[in-house]
Design a protein around this motif. Structure first.
Motif, PDB file in Angstrom:
ATOM      1  N   THR A 104       6.267   4.392   1.079  1.00  0.00           N
ATOM      2  CA  THR A 104       7.045   3.380   0.893  1.00  0.00           C
ATOM      3  C   THR A 104       7.461   2.306   1.845  1.00  0.00           C
ATOM      4  OG1 THR A 104       7.746   5.250  -0.780  1.00  0.00           O
ATOM      5  CG2 THR A 104       9.263   3.217  -0.321  1.00  0.00           C
ATOM      6  N   THR A 105       7.716   2.965   3.201  1.00  0.00           N
ATOM      7  CA  THR A 105       7.871   2.207   3.990  1.00  0.00           C
ATOM      8  C   THR A 105       7.141   0.891   4.820  1.00  0.00           C
ATOM      9  OG1 THR A 105       9.087   3.612   4.829  1.00  0.00           O
ATOM     10  CG2 THR A 105       8.432   2.191   6.403  1.00  0.00           C
ATOM     11  N   VAL A 106       5.845   1.421   4.488  1.00  0.00           N
ATOM     12  CA  VAL A 106       4.637   0.316   4.879  1.00  0.00           C
ATOM     13  C   VAL A 106       3.977  -0.790   3.457  1.00  0.00           C
ATOM     14  CG1 VAL A 106       3.738   1.617   6.844  1.00  0.00           C
ATOM     15  CG2 VAL A 106       2.588   1.561   4.228  1.00  0.00           C
ATOM     16  N   ALA A 107       4.769  -0.364   2.455  1.00  0.00           N
ATOM     17  CA  ALA A 107       4.238  -0.938   1.307  1.00  0.00           C
ATOM     18  C   ALA A 107       4.221  -2.245   0.904  1.00  0.00           C
ATOM     19  CB  ALA A 107       5.246  -0.302  -0.199  1.00  0.00           C
ATOM     20  N   SER A 108       5.670  -2.576   1.823  1.00  0.00           N
ATOM     21  CA  SER A 108       5.184  -4.046   1.355  1.00  0.00           C
ATOM     22  C   SER A 108       4.594  -5.094   2.561  1.00  0.00           C
ATOM     23  CB  SER A 108       6.960  -4.618   2.264  1.00  0.00           C
ATOM     24  OG  SER A 108       7.726  -4.259   3.351  1.00  0.00           O
ATOM     25  N   SER A 109       4.103  -4.328   3.537  1.00  0.00           N
ATOM     26  CA  SER A 109       3.136  -4.893   4.211  1.00  0.00           C
ATOM     27  C   SER A 109       1.622  -4.780   4.091  1.00  0.00           C
ATOM     28  CB  SER A 109       3.009  -4.300   5.828  1.00  0.00           C
ATOM     29  OG  SER A 109       4.143  -4.448   6.711  1.00  0.00           O
ATOM     30  N   VAL A 110       1.620  -3.517   2.587  1.00  0.00           N
ATOM     31  CA  VAL A 110       0.005  -3.764   2.570  1.00  0.00           C
ATOM     32  C   VAL A 110      -0.390  -4.517   1.243  1.00  0.00           C
ATOM     33  CG1 VAL A 110      -1.150  -2.119   0.999  1.00  0.00           C
ATOM     34  CG2 VAL A 110      -0.036  -0.783   2.921  1.00  0.00           C
ATOM     35  N   THR A 111       0.786  -4.702   0.952  1.00  0.00           N
ATOM     36  CA  THR A 111       0.899  -5.253  -0.407  1.00  0.00           C
ATOM     37  C   THR A 111       0.865  -7.480   0.230  1.00  0.00           C
ATOM     38  OG1 THR A 111       2.296  -4.465  -1.768  1.00  0.00           O
ATOM     39  CG2 THR A 111       2.101  -6.540  -2.073  1.00  0.00           C
ATOM     40  N   ASP A 112       1.305  -7.651   1.045  1.00  0.00           N
ATOM     41  CA  ASP A 112       0.916  -9.592   1.968  1.00  0.00           C
ATOM     42  C   ASP A 112      -0.439  -8.728   2.109  1.00  0.00           C
ATOM     43  OD1 ASP A 112       4.180  -9.406   1.610  1.00  0.00           O
ATOM     44  OD2 ASP A 112       4.837  -8.668   3.977  1.00  0.00           O
ATOM     45  N   ALA A 113      -0.658  -8.203   2.822  1.00  0.00           N
ATOM     46  CA  ALA A 113      -1.799  -8.059   3.353  1.00  0.00           C
ATOM     47  C   ALA A 113      -3.167  -7.768   2.431  1.00  0.00           C
ATOM     48  CB  ALA A 113      -2.690  -6.483   4.386  1.00  0.00           C
TER      49      ALA A 113
END
Length: 201
Positions: A104-113
């Motif tokens: 959940t913590t890294v989800a926004s970074s994965v979505t951006d990439a």
């Protein structure tokens, strides 16, 4: 340890712990390697500003609270110490949430990439997820900040007061001697205006 040294040590310790939490916020917390359709994407470095964005504001507030303790009286020092406990606990909570739920913590970074959204699809894209030591540094710094706040709340009343240097200057009325001296100067000026020679005395 006397009160003056205890005050200096406590304030310096609070500033160092706050700076440590702030430094951890600026570092990489997770390294994400993607798989599947994004296997060719370079590894993602997820920093503390994404994993626990509140840590920066909490750390700066803790620094300000420690600085205010240096010039505050016993009552407000206790209030600031309790605030320090709350700030440290919030740092711990932010770091703990990031550690307990890394996907959940890294989800926004994965979505951006990758432009992929949703917990399930994002979890499928993550080939490996490794944590650095910085989340734990923030966690420990928060715990120690909270403990320090408790210590200051207990011992802060024994600190020497620094309020004297900030008190306003009190103007006292002039003494009788000054008044008589002023009257003499006025009378001499009147005599001079009337044509008297002051050197003839």
């Amino acid at each position: 340890m006397n009160g003056r040294r205890l005050r200096a040590t406590s304030i310096l310790t609070g500033v160092v712990l706050s700076a440590l939490a702030l430094m951890s916020w600026s570092q990489a917390w997770y390294i994400v390697v993607l798989t599947g359709q994004s296997a060719g994407h370079p590894p993602l470095s997820v920093g503390g500003d994404v994993a626990a964005p509140a840590v920066a504001a909490l750390s700066l507030a803790a620094v300000a609270a420690c600085g205010a303790m240096a010039i505050s009286g016993p009552f407000f020092r206790t209030v600031l110490a309790v605030l320090d406990v709350v700030l440290g606990a919030c740092v711990v909570l932010s770091a703990a949430l990031a550690i307990s739920s890394p996907v959940t913590t890294v989800a926004s970074s994965v979505t951006d990439a990758t432009s992929v959204e949703g917990a399930g699809p994002i979890a499928e894209l993550i080939g490996s997820l490794s944590a650095t030591g910085w989340p734990w540094v923030a966690l420990v710094a928060g715990i120690l900040l909270a403990v320090l706040g408790v210590v200051i709340a207990v011992t802060g009343r024994g600190w020497p007061s620094a309020a004297r240097r900030y008190e306003p200057v009190r103007l006292e009325p002039a003494g009788d001697a000054e008044e008589s001296g002023s009257d003499t100067a006025v009378s001499e000026w009147d005599e001079l205006s009337g044509g008297a020679d002051p050197t003839s005395r």
